[in-house]
Design a protein around this motif. Structure first.
Motif, PDB file in Angstrom:
ATOM      1  N   VAL A  75       0.914  -1.214  -0.108  1.00  0.00           N
ATOM      2  CA  VAL A  75      -0.018   0.079  -0.187  1.00  0.00           C
ATOM      3  C   VAL A  75       1.079   1.056   0.015  1.00  0.00           C
ATOM      4  O   VAL A  75       1.886   1.480   0.851  1.00  0.00           O
ATOM      5  CB  VAL A  75      -0.900   0.000   1.265  1.00  0.00           C
ATOM      6  N   THR A  76       0.491   2.145  -0.777  1.00  0.00           N
ATOM      7  CA  THR A  76       1.229   3.379  -0.826  1.00  0.00           C
ATOM      8  C   THR A  76       0.322   4.379  -0.733  1.00  0.00           C
ATOM      9  O   THR A  76      -1.162   4.075  -0.542  1.00  0.00           O
ATOM     10  CB  THR A  76       1.975   3.734  -2.139  1.00  0.00           C
ATOM     11  N   ALA A  77       0.499   5.853  -0.933  1.00  0.00           N
ATOM     12  CA  ALA A  77      -0.405   6.934  -0.700  1.00  0.00           C
ATOM     13  C   ALA A  77      -1.428   7.059  -1.883  1.00  0.00           C
ATOM     14  O   ALA A  77      -2.579   7.465  -1.742  1.00  0.00           O
ATOM     15  CB  ALA A  77       0.232   8.369  -0.681  1.00  0.00           C
ATOM     16  N   GLN A  95       8.761  -7.486  -5.941  1.00  0.00           N
ATOM     17  CA  GLN A  95       8.179  -6.800  -7.172  1.00  0.00           C
ATOM     18  C   GLN A  95       8.379  -5.368  -7.021  1.00  0.00           C
ATOM     19  O   GLN A  95       9.142  -4.966  -6.162  1.00  0.00           O
ATOM     20  CB  GLN A  95       6.465  -6.943  -6.941  1.00  0.00           C
ATOM     21  N   PRO A  96       8.389  -4.703  -8.360  1.00  0.00           N
ATOM     22  CA  PRO A  96       8.922  -3.517  -8.374  1.00  0.00           C
ATOM     23  C   PRO A  96       8.287  -2.453  -7.402  1.00  0.00           C
ATOM     24  O   PRO A  96       6.930  -2.451  -7.163  1.00  0.00           O
ATOM     25  CB  PRO A  96       8.534  -3.100  -9.818  1.00  0.00           C
ATOM     26  N   VAL A  97       8.936  -1.560  -6.805  1.00  0.00           N
ATOM     27  CA  VAL A  97       8.205  -0.406  -6.209  1.00  0.00           C
ATOM     28  C   VAL A  97       7.443   0.329  -6.898  1.00  0.00           C
ATOM     29  O   VAL A  97       7.514   0.357  -8.104  1.00  0.00           O
ATOM     30  CB  VAL A  97       9.344   0.614  -5.528  1.00  0.00           C
ATOM     31  N   ALA A  98       6.317   0.924  -6.095  1.00  0.00           N
ATOM     32  CA  ALA A  98       5.458   1.752  -6.903  1.00  0.00           C
ATOM     33  C   ALA A  98       5.623   3.405  -6.707  1.00  0.00           C
ATOM     34  O   ALA A  98       4.870   4.078  -6.369  1.00  0.00           O
ATOM     35  CB  ALA A  98       3.959   1.460  -6.069  1.00  0.00           C
ATOM     36  N   GLY A  99       6.990   3.572  -6.903  1.00  0.00           N
ATOM     37  CA  GLY A  99       7.378   4.946  -7.075  1.00  0.00           C
ATOM     38  C   GLY A  99       7.766   5.482  -5.490  1.00  0.00           C
ATOM     39  O   GLY A  99       7.819   4.774  -4.728  1.00  0.00           O
ATOM     40  N   ASP A 100       8.367   6.635  -5.491  1.00  0.00           N
ATOM     41  CA  ASP A 100       8.804   7.608  -4.367  1.00  0.00           C
ATOM     42  C   ASP A 100       7.776   7.556  -3.306  1.00  0.00           C
ATOM     43  O   ASP A 100       6.693   7.924  -3.670  1.00  0.00           O
ATOM     44  CB  ASP A 100       9.238   8.570  -4.654  1.00  0.00           C
ATOM     45  N   GLY A 101       8.398   7.118  -1.957  1.00  0.00           N
ATOM     46  CA  GLY A 101       7.359   7.314  -0.885  1.00  0.00           C
ATOM     47  C   GLY A 101       7.350   6.098   0.031  1.00  0.00           C
ATOM     48  O   GLY A 101       7.886   5.357  -0.222  1.00  0.00           O
ATOM     49  N   LEU A 102       6.706   6.409   1.290  1.00  0.00           N
ATOM     50  CA  LEU A 102       6.435   5.126   2.015  1.00  0.00           C
ATOM     51  C   LEU A 102       5.575   4.006   1.741  1.00  0.00           C
ATOM     52  O   LEU A 102       4.472   4.296   0.853  1.00  0.00           O
ATOM     53  CB  LEU A 102       5.754   5.672   3.340  1.00  0.00           C
ATOM     54  N   HIS A 103       6.228   2.727   1.649  1.00  0.00           N
ATOM     55  CA  HIS A 103       5.214   1.543   1.189  1.00  0.00           C
ATOM     56  C   HIS A 103       4.753   0.877   2.588  1.00  0.00           C
ATOM     57  O   HIS A 103       5.883   0.761   3.246  1.00  0.00           O
ATOM     58  CB  HIS A 103       6.014   0.664   0.160  1.00  0.00           C
ATOM     59  N   VAL A 104       3.725   0.581   2.653  1.00  0.00           N
ATOM     60  CA  VAL A 104       3.367  -0.447   3.726  1.00  0.00           C
ATOM     61  C   VAL A 104       2.884  -1.799   3.218  1.00  0.00           C
ATOM     62  O   VAL A 104       2.038  -2.060   2.380  1.00  0.00           O
ATOM     63  CB  VAL A 104       2.248   0.270   4.586  1.00  0.00           C
ATOM     64  N   VAL A 105       3.566  -2.659   3.667  1.00  0.00           N
ATOM     65  CA  VAL A 105       3.219  -4.396   3.380  1.00  0.00           C
ATOM     66  C   VAL A 105       2.414  -4.661   4.311  1.00  0.00           C
ATOM     67  O   VAL A 105       2.310  -4.621   5.459  1.00  0.00           O
ATOM     68  CB  VAL A 105       4.532  -5.196   3.135  1.00  0.00           C
ATOM     69  N   ALA A 166       8.703   9.707   2.010  1.00  0.00           N
ATOM     70  CA  ALA A 166       7.708  10.707   2.449  1.00  0.00           C
ATOM     71  C   ALA A 166       6.350   9.720   2.333  1.00  0.00           C
ATOM     72  O   ALA A 166       6.193   9.123   1.444  1.00  0.00           O
ATOM     73  CB  ALA A 166       7.329  11.738   1.901  1.00  0.00           C
ATOM     74  N   GLY A 167       5.563  10.200   3.552  1.00  0.00           N
ATOM     75  CA  GLY A 167       4.204   9.562   3.504  1.00  0.00           C
ATOM     76  C   GLY A 167       3.924   8.759   5.039  1.00  0.00           C
ATOM     77  O   GLY A 167       4.668   9.224   5.863  1.00  0.00           O
ATOM     78  N   ALA A 168       2.735   8.408   5.187  1.00  0.00           N
ATOM     79  CA  ALA A 168       2.368   8.253   6.423  1.00  0.00           C
ATOM     80  C   ALA A 168       1.367   6.709   6.499  1.00  0.00           C
ATOM     81  O   ALA A 168       0.734   6.633   5.632  1.00  0.00           O
ATOM     82  CB  ALA A 168       1.425   9.166   7.126  1.00  0.00           C
ATOM     83  N   ASP A 169       1.888   6.111   7.534  1.00  0.00           N
ATOM     84  CA  ASP A 169       0.955   4.987   7.681  1.00  0.00           C
ATOM     85  C   ASP A 169      -0.389   5.147   8.166  1.00  0.00           C
ATOM     86  O   ASP A 169      -0.678   6.262   8.557  1.00  0.00           O
ATOM     87  CB  ASP A 169       1.509   3.946   8.782  1.00  0.00           C
ATOM     88  N   LYS A 170      -1.395   4.222   7.878  1.00  0.00           N
ATOM     89  CA  LYS A 170      -2.888   4.561   8.177  1.00  0.00           C
ATOM     90  C   LYS A 170      -3.404   3.230   8.676  1.00  0.00           C
ATOM     91  O   LYS A 170      -3.071   2.135   8.230  1.00  0.00           O
ATOM     92  CB  LYS A 170      -3.416   5.402   7.253  1.00  0.00           C
ATOM     93  N   ARG A 171      -4.693   3.300   8.916  1.00  0.00           N
ATOM     94  CA  ARG A 171      -5.702   2.141   9.160  1.00  0.00           C
ATOM     95  C   ARG A 171      -5.928   1.489   7.949  1.00  0.00           C
ATOM     96  O   ARG A 171      -6.037   1.977   6.703  1.00  0.00           O
ATOM     97  CB  ARG A 171      -7.039   2.366   9.752  1.00  0.00           C
ATOM     98  N   GLU A 172      -5.742   0.085   7.885  1.00  0.00           N
ATOM     99  CA  GLU A 172      -5.809  -0.891   6.745  1.00  0.00           C
ATOM    100  C   GLU A 172      -7.239  -1.559   7.204  1.00  0.00           C
ATOM    101  O   GLU A 172      -7.387  -2.470   6.321  1.00  0.00           O
ATOM    102  CB  GLU A 172      -4.719  -1.685   6.483  1.00  0.00           C
ATOM    103  N   GLY A 173      -7.793  -1.613   8.069  1.00  0.00           N
ATOM    104  CA  GLY A 173      -9.102  -2.254   8.507  1.00  0.00           C
ATOM    105  C   GLY A 173      -9.165  -3.613   8.732  1.00  0.00           C
ATOM    106  O   GLY A 173      -9.865  -4.509   9.013  1.00  0.00           O
TER     107      GLY A 173
END
Length: 276
Positions: A75-77, A95-105, A166-173
């Motif tokens: 998950v990214t922004a 897998q390839p990254v999805a661009g610049d920023g925080l990624h959450v697996v 850059a970016g922020a973690d968030k609720r993933e349900g």
């Protein structure tokens, strides 16, 4: 779980067989976490991460086996991309990254079970994970002290800082979930705040077990607690990897009782990250 393994034997090539045999042993008292091979991959690089099951930030690397998870995303922004791989592959994420920023697996397992043959072992687990009066509740329900079953589900997340991160973690349900309120790749400082959720509510005054791993593999474990808002202040240091873990135990639903024969259900929230 053994029944699932028999089915998997038919689907996997022989390279996976030794791993499946190892996993036939109940391992519910261990953590399951996501461990990136590189916590800070380049923008044009690849996100690779292992699923690991063990203790004290050291364990067995698990392969990519779809029957063992109900959700597995990066998950990214801007996006949420399902992790896809070949049966039995390691690392489980590649897998390839999805661009610049925080990624959450994000990983959610399918339910598995463990059998308790010793009452003392169950009580030790309850004490270790700070599960309160579960032992007294067990006896009040008239349950046997040996030969009973627990069903468990894992809810694991990992923070990966790509590029500027850059970016922020968030609720993933997730049913229970640790959310990082600080981005460890960009904020600096000596603490990372995490908020613990159970369902739609925060978990106040709950234990969060924190594992700190040094570059030489040395691991130090400390116990933290959430405040009235479900927030725990995790002490961190630059150059270390971290795993936070919190467990909920509850009576299983009628559906889980019917399917698994369990008398207790545990939900495991796990979050891993590194501090550059």
């Amino acid at each position: 779980m053994v029944g699932d393994l028999k089915a998997l034997f038919k689907e996997c090539d022989m390279r996976v067989l030794p791993l499946l045999l190892l996993l036939a042993t109940p391992i519910s008292a261990h953590e399951l976490w996501i461990e990136p091979l590189d916590w800070t991959p380049a923008v044009d690089g690849k996100l690779e991460a292992n699923l690991v099951n063990g203790q004290n930030f050291d364990g067995l690397t698990l392969s990519y086996l779809p029957k063992w998870f109900s959700r597995f995303d990066v998950v990214t922004a801007d996006s949420a991309v399902a992790v896809e791989g070949r049966m039995g592959n390691t690392p489980a994420v590649a897998q390839p990254v999805a661009g610049d920023g925080l990624h959450v697996v994000v990983y959610q397992s399918t339910p598995s079970t463990v059998d308790y043959a010793e009452w003392a072992k169950f009580l030790k687990f309850v004490e270790h994970k700070d599960l309160g009066s579960i032992g007294a509740q067990h006896q009040a329900r008239g349950l046997p002290e040996t030969g009973f079953k627990e069903v468990y589900t894992r809810y694991s997340k990992a923070l990966v800082g790509v590029g500027a991160a850059a970016g922020a973690d968030k609720r993933e349900g997730l049913e229970t979930e640790l959310v990082a309120l600080d981005n460890p790749f960009v904020t600096g400082g000596s603490t990372v705040r995490v908020q613990l959720f159970y369902g739609d509510q925060v978990r106040a005054n709950a234990q969060v077990e924190l594992f700190e791993k040094a570059a030489d593999g040395t691991v130090v474990v400390t116990l933290q607690r959430t405040d009235a808002n479900g927030i725990a202040m995790l002490p961190v240091r630059a150059g270390y990897e971290y795993m936070a873990d919190a467990v909920v135990m509850r009576e299983p639903s009628d559906a889980l009782v019917a399917e698994y024969g369990a008398v207790w259900e545990t939900l495991w929230a796990n979050l891993t990250f590194a501090v550059p």
